[in-house]
Design an enzyme around this catalytic site. Sequence first.
Site, PDB file in Angstrom:
ATOM      1  N   ASP A   9      59.585  69.714  59.271  1.00 53.04           N
ATOM      2  CA  ASP A   9      59.737  69.236  57.899  1.00 53.04           C
ATOM      3  C   ASP A   9      61.111  69.730  57.425  1.00 53.04           C
ATOM      4  O   ASP A   9      61.925  70.219  58.237  1.00 53.04           O
ATOM      5  CB  ASP A   9      58.574  69.691  57.004  1.00 53.04           C
ATOM      6  N   CYS A  66      58.315  74.369  60.790  1.00 49.15           N
ATOM      7  CA  CYS A  66      58.362  74.271  59.327  1.00 49.15           C
ATOM      8  C   CYS A  66      58.928  75.600  58.814  1.00 49.15           C
ATOM      9  O   CYS A  66      59.542  76.344  59.577  1.00 49.15           O
ATOM     10  CB  CYS A  66      57.003  73.895  58.733  1.00 49.15           C
ATOM     11  N   THR A  68      57.388  78.343  57.695  1.00 51.83           N
ATOM     12  CA  THR A  68      56.668  79.493  58.238  1.00 51.83           C
ATOM     13  C   THR A  68      56.059  79.231  59.613  1.00 51.83           C
ATOM     14  O   THR A  68      55.692  80.192  60.306  1.00 51.83           O
ATOM     15  CB  THR A  68      55.494  79.863  57.312  1.00 51.83           C
ATOM     16  N   HIS A  99      47.177  82.254  78.742  1.00 53.21           N
ATOM     17  CA  HIS A  99      45.754  82.423  78.449  1.00 53.21           C
ATOM     18  C   HIS A  99      45.158  81.272  77.640  1.00 53.21           C
ATOM     19  O   HIS A  99      43.951  81.044  77.716  1.00 53.21           O
ATOM     20  CB  HIS A  99      45.524  83.732  77.679  1.00 53.21           C
ATOM     21  N   HIS A 134      40.063  81.797  81.636  1.00 53.71           N
ATOM     22  CA  HIS A 134      40.728  81.273  80.436  1.00 53.71           C
ATOM     23  C   HIS A 134      40.431  79.789  80.244  1.00 53.71           C
ATOM     24  O   HIS A 134      40.333  79.315  79.110  1.00 53.71           O
ATOM     25  CB  HIS A 134      42.235  81.520  80.529  1.00 53.71           C
TER      26      HIS A 134
HETATM   27  C1  RB5 Z   1      57.977  73.900  52.669  1.00 55.51           C
HETATM   28  O1  RB5 Z   1      58.513  74.489  51.521  1.00 55.51           O
HETATM   29  C2  RB5 Z   1      57.015  74.845  53.342  1.00 55.51           C
HETATM   30  O2  RB5 Z   1      55.862  74.954  52.585  1.00 55.51           O
HETATM   31  C3  RB5 Z   1      56.710  74.361  54.730  1.00 55.51           C
HETATM   32  O3  RB5 Z   1      57.882  74.246  55.459  1.00 55.51           O
HETATM   33  C4  RB5 Z   1      55.804  75.244  55.580  1.00 55.51           C
HETATM   34  O4  RB5 Z   1      56.252  76.553  55.605  1.00 55.51           O
HETATM   35  C5  RB5 Z   1      54.366  75.128  55.318  1.00 55.51           C
HETATM   36  O5  RB5 Z   1      53.538  75.770  55.960  1.00 55.51           O
END
Ligand code: RB5
Length: 143
Positions: A9, A66, A68, A99, A134
Amino acid sequence: MSTIYIASDHGGFNLKTFLVRHLKDQGHDVHDLGPSDPASCDYPLKAQAVTDCVLRDESSFGVLVCGTGIGMSMAANRVPGIRAALCTSEFHASFARAHNNANIICLGERVSGPGIAASMVDVFLSTPFEGGRHLRRINLFNK
Ligand code: RB5
C-alpha cells in the site's frame, strides 16, 4: 530462482520499490502488482492481488509490504492455502519457511529498513520447508 508476486500500500511503497529492484538484480522473476505511485490505497485489495497469484502458482512466493506489515498479514491469512508470515528478523524469515512453509512474507516499511528487509526476503526465498512433523501441523490449520 523464484517467481515472486509483490505489492504494497502507500505505507510500504518505498520499501516495495526497493525490493523489486533488489529481487530483479538477484535474477528472480518479479511481478510487481503495484501500486505504481505512493497515493493512498487500501492494503486488503493489494493483499488479495498477491494471494490470488500465489494460489494459482503453487511454486511462487509473495511479498507484501505496508507500514507495519500487520494489515497485510491479517488480510492475506484470511485466504485458505495462504501462510503469510510477518517478519522483523532473519530468524523469523528462516523459520517461517523451515517450519511453517510460509508462501508470503509480510514486511513493515515503518519497522524494517531496506537492508534488513532485503536480507529477510533473501533468507525467506532460500530456506526450504523441512516437512515431517511440520507438515502435519500446517495441515491442521484449516481443520
Ligand atoms: C497505512 O497508514 C497503514 O495503516 C498501513 O500501511 C498498514 O500499516 C496497516 O496495517
